[in-house]
Scaffold this motif. Sequence first.
Motif, short mmCIF file in Angstrom:
data_model
loop_
_atom_site.label_atom_id
_atom_site.label_comp_id
_atom_site.label_asym_id
_atom_site.label_seq_id
_atom_site.Cartn_x
_atom_site.Cartn_y
_atom_site.Cartn_z
N SER A 145 1.00 -1.17 -0.07
CA SER A 145 0.03 0.08 0.04
C SER A 145 0.77 1.25 0.03
O SER A 145 2.02 1.05 0.37
CB SER A 145 -0.90 0.00 1.28
OG SER A 145 -0.32 -0.27 2.28
N VAL A 146 0.24 2.36 -0.37
CA VAL A 146 1.16 3.59 -0.58
C VAL A 146 1.11 4.51 0.70
O VAL A 146 0.11 4.92 1.14
CB VAL A 146 0.22 4.44 -1.71
CG1 VAL A 146 1.38 5.67 -2.29
CG2 VAL A 146 0.09 3.46 -2.95
N LYS A 147 2.48 4.60 1.25
CA LYS A 147 2.75 5.60 2.41
C LYS A 147 2.33 6.86 2.08
O LYS A 147 2.25 7.37 0.97
CB LYS A 147 3.96 5.42 2.81
CG LYS A 147 4.20 3.78 3.49
CD LYS A 147 5.77 3.88 3.92
CE LYS A 147 6.08 2.63 4.91
NZ LYS A 147 7.25 2.52 5.57
N PRO A 148 1.97 7.76 2.98
CA PRO A 148 1.44 9.15 2.92
C PRO A 148 2.65 9.87 2.02
O PRO A 148 2.12 10.54 1.12
CB PRO A 148 1.55 9.63 4.13
CG PRO A 148 1.87 8.68 5.19
CD PRO A 148 1.94 7.32 4.66
N GLN A 149 3.92 9.73 2.14
CA GLN A 149 4.88 10.52 1.27
C GLN A 149 4.87 10.08 0.08
O GLN A 149 5.47 10.90 -0.89
CB GLN A 149 6.40 10.35 1.93
CG GLN A 149 6.70 8.96 2.04
CD GLN A 149 6.61 8.17 3.27
OE1 GLN A 149 5.52 7.99 3.83
NE2 GLN A 149 7.49 7.33 3.78
N PHE A 150 4.01 8.95 -0.31
CA PHE A 150 4.15 8.63 -1.78
C PHE A 150 2.69 9.00 -2.77
O PHE A 150 2.39 8.53 -3.93
CB PHE A 150 4.47 7.37 -1.94
CG PHE A 150 5.92 6.91 -1.49
CD1 PHE A 150 6.88 7.87 -2.41
CD2 PHE A 150 6.34 6.24 -0.61
CE1 PHE A 150 8.35 7.47 -1.84
CE2 PHE A 150 7.62 5.96 0.04
CZ PHE A 150 8.51 6.50 -0.75
N HIS B 191 1.49 11.40 -3.82
CA HIS B 191 1.10 12.39 -4.86
C HIS B 191 1.62 11.66 -6.14
O HIS B 191 1.29 11.90 -7.16
CB HIS B 191 2.19 13.60 -4.67
CG HIS B 191 3.68 13.19 -4.55
ND1 HIS B 191 4.09 12.57 -3.36
CD2 HIS B 191 4.44 12.97 -5.19
CE1 HIS B 191 5.40 12.11 -3.60
NE2 HIS B 191 5.61 12.67 -4.59
N LEU B 192 2.14 10.31 -5.83
CA LEU B 192 2.87 9.77 -7.16
C LEU B 192 1.88 9.15 -8.24
O LEU B 192 0.65 8.94 -7.86
CB LEU B 192 3.72 8.54 -6.99
CG LEU B 192 4.91 8.62 -5.79
CD1 LEU B 192 5.72 7.10 -5.62
CD2 LEU B 192 5.81 9.44 -6.73
N LYS B 193 2.04 9.41 -9.51
CA LYS B 193 1.34 9.15 -10.46
C LYS B 193 1.78 8.36 -11.65
O LYS B 193 3.17 8.32 -11.72
CB LYS B 193 0.73 10.32 -11.03
CG LYS B 193 -0.46 11.10 -10.36
CD LYS B 193 -1.23 11.82 -11.30
CE LYS B 193 -2.37 12.39 -10.23
NZ LYS B 193 -1.91 13.15 -9.09
#
Length: 542
Positions: free
Chosen positions: A339-344, A346-348
């Motif tokens: 799963s995507v941690k908060p710091q990531f 924004h990644l697309k």
Amino acid sequence: MLGLMQDWPLLCHKIIDHAAIQHGEREIVSRSIEGPIHRTNYREVRARSLKLAQALERDGYKLGDRIATLAWNTWRHLECWYGIMGIGAVYHTLNPRLFPEQIAWIMNHAEDKLIFVDLTFLPIIEAIAASVPSLEKVIVLTDDAHMPESKLPNIVSYESWLAAVDGDFTWKTFDENTAAGMCYTSGTTGNPKGVLYSHRSNVIHALVSTQPDALGIAAKEAILPVVPLFHANAWGISFTAPMVGAKMVMPGARMDGEGIYELLDSEKVTFSAAVPTVWLMLLQYLEETGKKLPHLTRVVIGGAACPRTIIQKFQDNYGVTVFHAWGMTEMSPIGTVGSVKPQFQHLKGDALLDLQEKQGYTPFSVEMKVTDDENNEKPWDGKSFGILKVRGPAISSGYYGGDGKEQFDDDGFFNTGDVAHIDKDGYMQITDRAKDVIKSGGEWISTIDLENLAVGHPDVAEAAVIGIYHPKWDERPLLVIVRKAGSDPSKEEILGFMKGKIAKWWMPDDVSFVDEIPHTATGKIQKMDLRKQFADYKLPTA
Ligand code: ADP
């Protein structure tokens, strides 16, 4: 000083009790082996599991007995698990995709006394029963109307066997460390080894894996576990789904693209779990038919490295978020989830896919480290790779019968046999199984990376990479490819597609086209057989 909290043993049957009390009407829908769709709910499943436990006790089964199942995912198989555990006996899932002799070997090793078997697999048991002296009784998961003729002594239909008791029964109580379930690893090297789950480890694993950043399962979900109950503890779903009261959709014997699609659609499934090969079949079916997945929101993909194209297609074409997960039978089985941690957040696009292609990070209760052969820890820098080791309350501390002691270090870490690196944010990436990695001129080449890249070519149905002897480099990669039906890509086209996307010295030295790649009983590429098949192969570069 001790805390003053109640001693409430973590016993698996408390999960089905809870489901029946809080989510009693929540459905369990199965594609039955006899054909029709069958509907039941948690209240009924609990009631019938109690009958099952009562019937087992009446027949003389007790704490610690190993009771086998050889069955697809259906409500009856689920009842078996809970009923067996409810008297402190041990559900022992057998993988029907193994050779009958292997199944017999495993049953003898476990000394299974009784087996619950699906109609589909009865011929297997008929063939091996005589070579399993511990086996006393065979219960066929059907009713009298569908009972086939059989020469086996002591064979009975599940429904008539259950009907003989009234269900007035109370679960047994025992220590939470009591064995609950058993599953043998496929044993690609040496004999299969028995992993023995406890009630406590199953409950802890379920509590952990329902967390939002793990599988994130809620009561409002409808879950379709394509992953069979006989593969790696069904990824814990037999416990997580009832623990939260999610609807369960059980696919029975049909795991083809169309069969899975039908259930996803008709039962409005929101969440599903399977190995990459199953998703490849589904995606192919969707592409051929133009159908969509309006209800599905998430899939968890694990058991083998998930190719980037699967993640991309699910997300871009169908709006389904992919969780790439890694684990193994010995880990109950979940080890990491992507799963995507908060710091990531924004990644697309490609940057997000780069992250999702990794196997993810550990939830609470799993510790991991990467070491060299001398057990020195490697830094978490996203590139230093080595042997992946793990420790935790739902991870094996040994195998049944004392096998495999060498897989544990002095600190109690278990050697997974995987090669991996971990980045500074805690995301782990598997580069290979230790026995599959290619050693070229003293450097390691990841076969998984090459396979996942090759499978991204539109004409490639499946890809496998093995090391072939090379007089100068020791080993060099050979790419073995199954083409998609109706396409005919050349070696140059495939290599041209890969060029520039990997280090130059990782480029396969040759490409071989085959009709079929061999698979293990859990749907993974059988590299050992493939290596045998290409044992005399001469690379053009040699
Ligand atoms: P078996 O070996 O019997 O098929 P397991 O499910 O226990 O059963 O296999 C675990 C192994 O599968 C792991 O050690 C790893 O090599 C591989 N595996 C599981 N999930 C992944 C993944 N997401 N990426 C790469 N490899 C994986």
